[in-house]
Design a protein around this motif. Structure first.
Motif, PDB file in Angstrom:
ATOM      1  N   MET A   1     -11.556 -19.874 -17.113  1.00  0.00           N
ATOM      2  CA  MET A   1     -10.421 -18.962 -17.288  1.00  0.00           C
ATOM      3  C   MET A   1      -9.370 -19.244 -16.214  1.00  0.00           C
ATOM      4  N   THR A   2      -8.174 -18.754 -16.415  1.00  0.00           N
ATOM      5  CA  THR A   2      -7.025 -19.044 -15.565  1.00  0.00           C
ATOM      6  C   THR A   2      -7.217 -18.664 -14.095  1.00  0.00           C
ATOM      7  N   PRO A   3      -6.873 -19.564 -13.164  1.00  0.00           N
ATOM      8  CA  PRO A   3      -6.891 -19.198 -11.745  1.00  0.00           C
ATOM      9  C   PRO A   3      -5.732 -18.254 -11.437  1.00  0.00           C
ATOM     10  N   VAL A   4      -5.920 -17.374 -10.484  1.00  0.00           N
ATOM     11  CA  VAL A   4      -4.930 -16.346 -10.186  1.00  0.00           C
ATOM     12  C   VAL A   4      -4.610 -16.317  -8.699  1.00  0.00           C
ATOM     13  N   SER A   5      -3.340 -16.094  -8.383  1.00  0.00           N
ATOM     14  CA  SER A   5      -2.927 -15.820  -7.008  1.00  0.00           C
ATOM     15  C   SER A   5      -2.654 -14.323  -6.918  1.00  0.00           C
ATOM     16  N   ILE A   6      -3.434 -13.628  -6.102  1.00  0.00           N
ATOM     17  CA  ILE A   6      -3.295 -12.182  -5.966  1.00  0.00           C
ATOM     18  C   ILE A   6      -2.505 -11.879  -4.695  1.00  0.00           C
ATOM     19  N   VAL A   7      -1.337 -11.275  -4.867  1.00  0.00           N
ATOM     20  CA  VAL A   7      -0.463 -10.943  -3.748  1.00  0.00           C
ATOM     21  C   VAL A   7      -0.607  -9.453  -3.443  1.00  0.00           C
ATOM     22  N   ILE A   8      -1.033  -9.130  -2.237  1.00  0.00           N
ATOM     23  CA  ILE A   8      -1.210  -7.736  -1.817  1.00  0.00           C
ATOM     24  C   ILE A   8      -0.228  -7.438  -0.689  1.00  0.00           C
ATOM     25  N   ILE A   9       0.559  -6.377  -0.845  1.00  0.00           N
ATOM     26  CA  ILE A   9       1.461  -5.981   0.235  1.00  0.00           C
ATOM     27  C   ILE A   9       0.843  -4.806   0.991  1.00  0.00           C
ATOM     28  N   THR A  10       0.994  -4.808   2.315  1.00  0.00           N
ATOM     29  CA  THR A  10       0.405  -3.749   3.133  1.00  0.00           C
ATOM     30  C   THR A  10       1.375  -3.257   4.194  1.00  0.00           C
ATOM     31  N   LEU A  11       1.196  -1.996   4.565  1.00  0.00           N
ATOM     32  CA  LEU A  11       1.884  -1.393   5.702  1.00  0.00           C
ATOM     33  C   LEU A  11       1.003  -0.259   6.218  1.00  0.00           C
ATOM     34  N   ASN A  12       0.347  -0.486   7.338  1.00  0.00           N
ATOM     35  CA  ASN A  12      -0.528   0.518   7.944  1.00  0.00           C
ATOM     36  C   ASN A  12      -1.566   1.040   6.947  1.00  0.00           C
ATOM     37  N   GLU A  13      -2.357   0.121   6.402  1.00  0.00           N
ATOM     38  CA  GLU A  13      -3.337   0.468   5.369  1.00  0.00           C
ATOM     39  C   GLU A  13      -4.774   0.232   5.830  1.00  0.00           C
ATOM     40  N   GLU A  14      -5.050   0.461   7.106  1.00  0.00           N
ATOM     41  CA  GLU A  14      -6.394   0.184   7.620  1.00  0.00           C
ATOM     42  C   GLU A  14      -7.485   1.013   6.941  1.00  0.00           C
ATOM     43  N   LYS A  15      -7.145   2.181   6.398  1.00  0.00           N
ATOM     44  CA  LYS A  15      -8.138   3.037   5.756  1.00  0.00           C
ATOM     45  C   LYS A  15      -8.380   2.673   4.292  1.00  0.00           C
TER      46      LYS A  15
END
Length: 246
Positions: A1-15
């Motif tokens: 199946m298709t390979p995917v690039s997963i982009v995650i954006i964060t800002l002070n998300e330690e929890k």
């Protein structure tokens, strides 16, 4: 199946970032890379993310000096090595079969860009009604004035590059603008899979207030175009944990 690039954006998300990365480590579809783009967090978001390097060998963490949801997504897309891209927010949660089911739908329907429905599981009946109405709106508008939730959105590298990515001048409804522009040339639809996320956004802003804000914003967009001059003020990363500002 298709390979995917997963982009995650964060800002002070330690929890929260650990929960999402743990969900990704359990996916039945494993051919993906994770590109985490952090908006200069002041907590341990990046350190916690790097702790998942063994569970997610194709994980990279990039820290920006500037902040912005669209800037983060564009930065991640530029770093992506696969054609298929999935944009995620840090507070998203996914079932183990999410990628497998989503990719099947994308291939079956031959979609370039696709939105994902929000699940209200484990939430109260009132939230379920509200989510149902919101999802119905996403489905109906997909045929004439596409709207979507940037917290979980599929695209491709080619589409992203040809439409110029997310408009960094737009703070509110930049995700809706993205799919609207993409749908003018490329095939866009909602797919019958879902994600869920931390309800802090709804609890702090108020479910009804937040719903009315997005309804008003999209009505305004429909009649007057995109909002690039802070017509409806919205601050990226303004949610809080207890008494700590994010």
């Amino acid at each position: 199946m298709t390979p995917v690039s997963i982009v995650i954006i964060t800002l002070n998300e330690e929890k929260r970032i650990g929960r999402l990365l743990d969900d990704l480590s359990k996916q039945t579809h494993s051919d993906f890379e994770v590109i985490l783009v952090d908006s200069n967090s002041e907590d341990k978001t990046c350190e916690i993310a790097k702790g998942f390097e063994k569970a997610l060998p194709a994980l990279t963490v990039h820290k920006m000096e500037k902040r912005g949801a669209s800037l983060g997504r564009n930065t991640g897309a530029n770093l992506a090595s696969n054609e298929r891209i999935l944009f995620l927010d840090a507070d998203v949660r996914l079932d183990p079969t999410f990628l497998t089911n989503a990719l099947h739908q994308l291939e079956q329907k031959k979609l370039d860009v696709a939105g994902v429905y929000m699940s209200a599981k484990q939430l109260s009946f009132g939230y379920k009604l509200g989510y149902g109405a919101f999802n119905a709106g996403l489905y109906m508008t997909s045929f004439f004035f596409p709207t979507s939730v940037g917290a979980c959105l599929f695209s491709t590298k080619r589409v992203h590059e040809e439409i110029g990515g997310f408009d960094e001048a737009i703070v509110l409804c930049e995700d809706c603008d993205y799919v609207r522009r993409a749908s003018q040339t490329w095939r866009y639809r909602m797919i019958p899979v879902s994600f869920w996320f931390d309800p802090r956004r709804l609890e702090q802003d108020g479910f009804l207030k937040m719903g009315l804000t997005y309804l008003k914003a999209n009505i305004r967009r429909f009649f007057f175009g995109e909002m690039r001059n802070n017509e409806m003020e919205y601050k990226f990363g303004h949610y809080t944990d207890a008494n700590n500002k994010c």
